[in-house]
Motif scaffolding. Sequence first.
Motif, mmCIF file in Angstrom:
data_model
loop_
_atom_site.group_PDB
_atom_site.id
_atom_site.type_symbol
_atom_site.label_atom_id
_atom_site.label_comp_id
_atom_site.label_asym_id
_atom_site.label_seq_id
_atom_site.Cartn_x
_atom_site.Cartn_y
_atom_site.Cartn_z
ATOM 1 N N LYS A 70 0.831 -1.211 0.000
ATOM 2 C CA LYS A 70 0.000 0.000 0.000
ATOM 3 C C LYS A 70 0.862 1.256 0.000
ATOM 4 O O LYS A 70 0.569 2.225 -0.700
ATOM 5 N N ARG A 71 1.929 1.238 0.783
ATOM 6 C CA ARG A 71 2.793 2.419 0.873
ATOM 7 C C ARG A 71 3.531 2.659 -0.443
ATOM 8 O O ARG A 71 3.617 3.790 -0.914
ATOM 9 N N LEU A 72 4.041 1.605 -1.057
ATOM 10 C CA LEU A 72 4.835 1.760 -2.261
ATOM 11 C C LEU A 72 3.990 2.083 -3.484
ATOM 12 O O LEU A 72 4.410 2.851 -4.345
ATOM 13 N N LEU A 73 2.818 1.515 -3.557
ATOM 14 C CA LEU A 73 2.001 1.721 -4.747
ATOM 15 C C LEU A 73 1.250 3.046 -4.721
ATOM 16 O O LEU A 73 0.655 3.430 -5.721
ATOM 17 N N LYS A 74 1.309 3.764 -3.599
ATOM 18 C CA LYS A 74 0.739 5.112 -3.553
ATOM 19 C C LYS A 74 1.636 6.116 -4.269
ATOM 20 O O LYS A 74 1.198 7.168 -4.677
ATOM 21 N N LYS A 75 2.897 5.766 -4.403
ATOM 22 C CA LYS A 75 3.870 6.666 -5.022
ATOM 23 C C LYS A 75 3.754 6.590 -6.546
ATOM 24 O O LYS A 75 3.262 5.608 -7.088
ATOM 25 N N PRO A 76 4.235 7.618 -7.246
ATOM 26 C CA PRO A 76 4.247 7.549 -8.719
ATOM 27 C C PRO A 76 5.063 6.356 -9.206
ATOM 28 O O PRO A 76 6.028 5.944 -8.568
ATOM 29 N N SER A 77 4.674 5.795 -10.326
ATOM 30 C CA SER A 77 5.269 4.545 -10.803
ATOM 31 C C SER A 77 6.758 4.664 -11.093
ATOM 32 O O SER A 77 7.478 3.678 -11.001
ATOM 33 N N GLU A 78 7.262 5.854 -11.420
ATOM 34 C CA GLU A 78 8.689 5.976 -11.704
ATOM 35 C C GLU A 78 9.536 5.837 -10.444
ATOM 36 O O GLU A 78 10.717 5.536 -10.506
ATOM 37 N N HIS A 79 8.936 6.033 -9.262
ATOM 38 C CA HIS A 79 9.660 5.899 -8.005
ATOM 39 C C HIS A 79 9.508 4.510 -7.375
ATOM 40 O O HIS A 79 10.231 4.174 -6.446
ATOM 41 N N THR A 80 8.585 3.712 -7.860
ATOM 42 C CA THR A 80 8.267 2.434 -7.235
ATOM 43 C C THR A 80 9.463 1.488 -7.221
ATOM 44 O O THR A 80 9.729 0.830 -6.220
ATOM 45 N N ARG A 81 10.204 1.433 -8.315
ATOM 46 C CA ARG A 81 11.346 0.517 -8.395
ATOM 47 C C ARG A 81 12.401 0.873 -7.347
ATOM 48 O O ARG A 81 12.923 0.003 -6.651
ATOM 49 N N LEU A 82 12.715 2.156 -7.210
ATOM 50 C CA LEU A 82 13.691 2.600 -6.218
ATOM 51 C C LEU A 82 13.193 2.316 -4.802
ATOM 52 O O LEU A 82 13.950 1.844 -3.953
ATOM 53 N N LEU A 83 11.916 2.578 -4.554
ATOM 54 C CA LEU A 83 11.356 2.336 -3.227
ATOM 55 C C LEU A 83 11.343 0.851 -2.887
ATOM 56 O O LEU A 83 11.562 0.475 -1.736
ATOM 57 N N CYS A 84 11.116 0.007 -3.881
ATOM 58 C CA CYS A 84 11.164 -1.444 -3.649
ATOM 59 C C CYS A 84 12.578 -1.873 -3.282
ATOM 60 O O CYS A 84 12.767 -2.702 -2.383
ATOM 61 N N LYS A 85 13.573 -1.308 -3.962
ATOM 62 C CA LYS A 85 14.962 -1.628 -3.629
ATOM 63 C C LYS A 85 15.305 -1.151 -2.223
ATOM 64 O O LYS A 85 15.998 -1.848 -1.480
ATOM 65 N N GLN A 86 14.821 0.034 -1.854
ATOM 66 C CA GLN A 86 15.070 0.540 -0.506
ATOM 67 C C GLN A 86 14.402 -0.348 0.544
ATOM 68 O O GLN A 86 14.992 -0.627 1.588
ATOM 69 N N ALA A 87 13.174 -0.790 0.272
ATOM 70 C CA ALA A 87 12.477 -1.670 1.212
ATOM 71 C C ALA A 87 13.194 -3.007 1.338
ATOM 72 O O ALA A 87 13.338 -3.544 2.441
ATOM 73 N N LEU A 88 13.688 -3.530 0.231
ATOM 74 C CA LEU A 88 14.435 -4.789 0.269
ATOM 75 C C LEU A 88 15.741 -4.628 1.038
ATOM 76 O O LEU A 88 16.103 -5.489 1.851
ATOM 77 N N PHE A 89 16.440 -3.518 0.830
ATOM 78 C CA PHE A 89 17.679 -3.250 1.558
ATOM 79 C C PHE A 89 17.384 -3.100 3.057
ATOM 80 O O PHE A 89 18.129 -3.609 3.895
ATOM 81 N N SER A 90 16.308 -2.410 3.393
ATOM 82 C CA SER A 90 15.919 -2.240 4.795
ATOM 83 C C SER A 90 15.617 -3.581 5.448
ATOM 84 O O SER A 90 16.020 -3.842 6.585
ATOM 85 N N PHE A 91 14.891 -4.432 4.734
ATOM 86 C CA PHE A 91 14.564 -5.763 5.231
ATOM 87 C C PHE A 91 15.839 -6.581 5.474
ATOM 88 O O PHE A 91 16.006 -7.194 6.529
ATOM 89 N N ALA A 92 16.751 -6.564 4.503
ATOM 90 C CA ALA A 92 18.000 -7.323 4.631
ATOM 91 C C ALA A 92 18.863 -6.786 5.771
ATOM 92 O O ALA A 92 19.487 -7.560 6.507
ATOM 93 N N THR A 93 18.903 -5.482 5.926
ATOM 94 C CA THR A 93 19.676 -4.869 7.013
ATOM 95 C C THR A 93 19.126 -5.298 8.366
ATOM 96 O O THR A 93 19.883 -5.671 9.266
#
Length: 189
Positions: A70-93
């Motif tokens: 819900k949080r990521l898909l509220k953002k414009p689609s051009e930012h979604t890929r970067l936000l997904c990478k940030q969320a994945l990095f946060s999860f791994a950290t």
Amino acid sequence: MNEKQFSVIKWYLVGFVTLTIWTMLIWQYLHTGVPSHYFLQRADMPEISNWWGGFLLPFLTWLAMVRVQKRLLKKPSEHTRLLCKQALFSFATALCYGAMLSLSFVTGYTEISAILFPAILFIAIFFRVYREEFILGFILSMSITFGAVLPTIFGAVIALASAIVYFFVQFIYLKIKIYTATKPRDEGN
């Protein structure tokens, strides 16, 4: 990334967590028995079985992924890929951080675990560690050592405390920024 792709990833992750926890529980049951844990490692406190993790971890994974989606898909689609990478990095950290905390506790280096646990509040000054991906990574990594219920309780407390720290520091920073911007400058008279 669109909603359909994210939903596929969500269900794969939920399935992986479910398969992993139930495999571990069945293996424990067939070998040494499923362990239980006490609050604060005291036998006079309530005992919680690791069996709860079979239900709690898949549910928490699904819930966290729904909220991230819900949080990521509220953002414009051009930012979604970067936000997904940030969320994945946060999860791994958070996964690594929780694993270090668990490992230091199990190996008897309680001094390190005593520093790592409150250090999360210091990290919360700069990063939003109250977010779902951080908390899920923390809970999943610690549940191998402590079962699922105790890390979930600690994760909830950490999420609340880190949100308070983060927003309080941001509030103070904003007030200082506004004060310094509106303060009349002394022109050297």
